[in-house]
Design a protein around this motif. Structure first.
Motif, mmCIF file in Angstrom:
data_model
loop_
_atom_site.group_PDB
_atom_site.id
_atom_site.type_symbol
_atom_site.label_atom_id
_atom_site.label_comp_id
_atom_site.label_asym_id
_atom_site.label_seq_id
_atom_site.Cartn_x
_atom_site.Cartn_y
_atom_site.Cartn_z
ATOM 1 N N GLU A 56 0.827 -1.207 0.000
ATOM 2 C CA GLU A 56 0.000 0.000 0.000
ATOM 3 C C GLU A 56 0.860 1.255 0.000
ATOM 4 O O GLU A 56 2.004 1.247 0.458
ATOM 5 N N LYS A 89 0.223 5.530 0.670
ATOM 6 C CA LYS A 89 -0.730 6.558 1.071
ATOM 7 C C LYS A 89 -0.224 7.946 0.718
ATOM 8 O O LYS A 89 0.954 8.262 0.885
ATOM 9 N N ASN A 130 -3.833 0.530 -2.719
ATOM 10 C CA ASN A 130 -3.647 -0.763 -2.071
ATOM 11 C C ASN A 130 -2.612 -1.577 -2.842
ATOM 12 O O ASN A 130 -2.307 -1.294 -4.012
#
Length: 398
Positions: A332, A334, A387
């Motif tokens: 993942e 972010k 993801n």
């Protein structure tokens, strides 16, 4: 605070080219061409053998094994000048001219020679192992474009067509000035509250790789008058000045103030970017100035996104942006709400041949050891997260 795209637009609009000069071809590797390169001949200039073997008439070999009369030899630089007749063969070396009358070459591994005859164990077909005259390029064709970087593996191209001297773009002179009273020379042992000047070493090598001529200056402390004097002196000696540190909003972040008091035109001083928000882009007289953050990862990322582009524009390069593409994320990733994120990553491929981006486990914009392994930057738009397995945009680091 402006988006990265706007920052790039301002750089494109305000950076000028430096002109051109002629240098010997032995000094041209890595430079940006300032002229087109044209073929002055038809390479190869004759039908050329790709193999050591025997020049033959293909029709004579269809019923192989066959024995042919050996009538001569064609070597590189000394061709056989007769005309090959039916039932004859000429011994030939790699790179040698194919004799008149021959239309194929059989490699030596499929032959045996005894006295004045040669036996071919296998047939060959017309055109086999022959590079035809002019098949690579025609006389007068452009073989390299103005604005291309002359990489070492391409230096043979202008050499093959007689370009002993080449017109290339001038190399930008770059001065690199670190700021901050905590910075000491890399040869010194830092005191408890000091760090070595690793940024300048890194930036000098990055500049050199992009064709620039960098000079690392002694660092400047957190004193406004000293900063102004050092920046003014440096700006008078170079085409582009890079400073590191002192561009945020702390008490001792004085670099941006020094730029302003020296009369520099500031085009932007904050970018919606992580890492690298407090980057400054300015100009003082004819000198382009980049004030980069002091944290090494921020300095590296902003160099790749902004400074590299300016250096290549100065050299009239055709392609000034980083190469980009798409990769599947291995884990993942972010983003942040207000800023675009450029996340350092390694690259790999999976069993299906898909390109993978593996976000590095690093500890923020001061983690120079983690960033040293980066091969690409994952571009994460503001307020976006990915993801594992998701496709994401990446820019590849040179």
């Amino acid at each position: 605070m402006i988006p990265v795209s706007k920052a790039i637009e301002l750089i494109d609009r305000n950076v000028s080219t430096l002109g051109a000069e002629r240098v010997g071809i032995d000094k041209a590797s890595g430079r940006i061409l300032a002229e087109d390169i044209f073929a002055d001949s038809d390479p190869p200039p004759f039908d050329r053998s790709q193999m050591d073997g025997y020049a033959v008439r293909a029709g004579d070999t269809k019923d192989a094994p066959v024995t042919l009369k050996l009538v001569g030899e064609s070597a590189a630089g000394k061709g056989w000048r007769g005309k090959l007749k039916k039932g004859e063969a000429v011994r030939i070396m790699t790179g040698a001219p194919v004799p008149d009358g021959a239309d194929a070459v059989q490699k030596v591994e499929l032959t045996s020679e005894a006295g004045n005859v040669v036996t071919l164990t296998d047939p060959t077909e017309k055109g086999r192992y022959i590079v035809r005259k002019g098949s690579e390029v025609k006389k007068g064709e452009r073989v390299m474009k103005k604005g291309e970087r002359l990489e070492p593996n391409a230096i043979a191209v202008p050499a093959a067509f007689g370009y002993a001297r080449l017109k290339v773009s001038k190399r930008p002179r770059v001065a690199i000035l670190s700021t901050g009273s905590e910075i000491v020379d890399i040869a010194r042992k830092p005191k408890p509250d000091q760090i070595r000047n690793s940024n300048s070493t890194m930036l000098a090598e990055l500049c050199r790789r992009e064709g620039a001529l960098p000079t690392v200056l002694p660092g400047a402390g957190d004193d406004l008058d000293e900063l102004k004097a050092r920046i003014a002196a440096a700006a008078g000696t170079c085409d582009l000045l890079i400073t590191t540190g002192g561009v945020s909003v702390g008490k001792y972040d004085l670099t941006k103030k020094a730029f302003a008091e020296l009369g520099a035109e500031i085009f932007f001083d904050r970018v919606r970017l992580k890492p690298g928000k407090p980057t400054v882009f300015a100009r003082r007289k004819k000198t382009i100035i980049f004030g980069l953050p002091g944290n090494p990862v921020s300095a590296a990322v902003t160099f790749y996104l902004f400074v590299r582009r300016a250096l290549l524009i100065m050299q009239s390069a055709n392609d000034v942006g980083l190469p980009s593409g798409t990769a599947l994320l291995e884990s993942e990733a972010k983003g942040t709400r207000e800023r675009e994120t450029y996340l350092p990553a390694r690259l790999a491929t999976d069993a299906k041949g898909n390109l993978l981006a593996l976000p590095l486990r690093w500890h923020g914009s001061s983690d120079l050891i983690g960033f040293a392994q980066a091969e690409a930057l994952i571009h994460i738009p503001a307020s976006k997260s990915y993801n594992a397995g998701d496709p994401a945009a990446v820019v590849f680091l040179p």
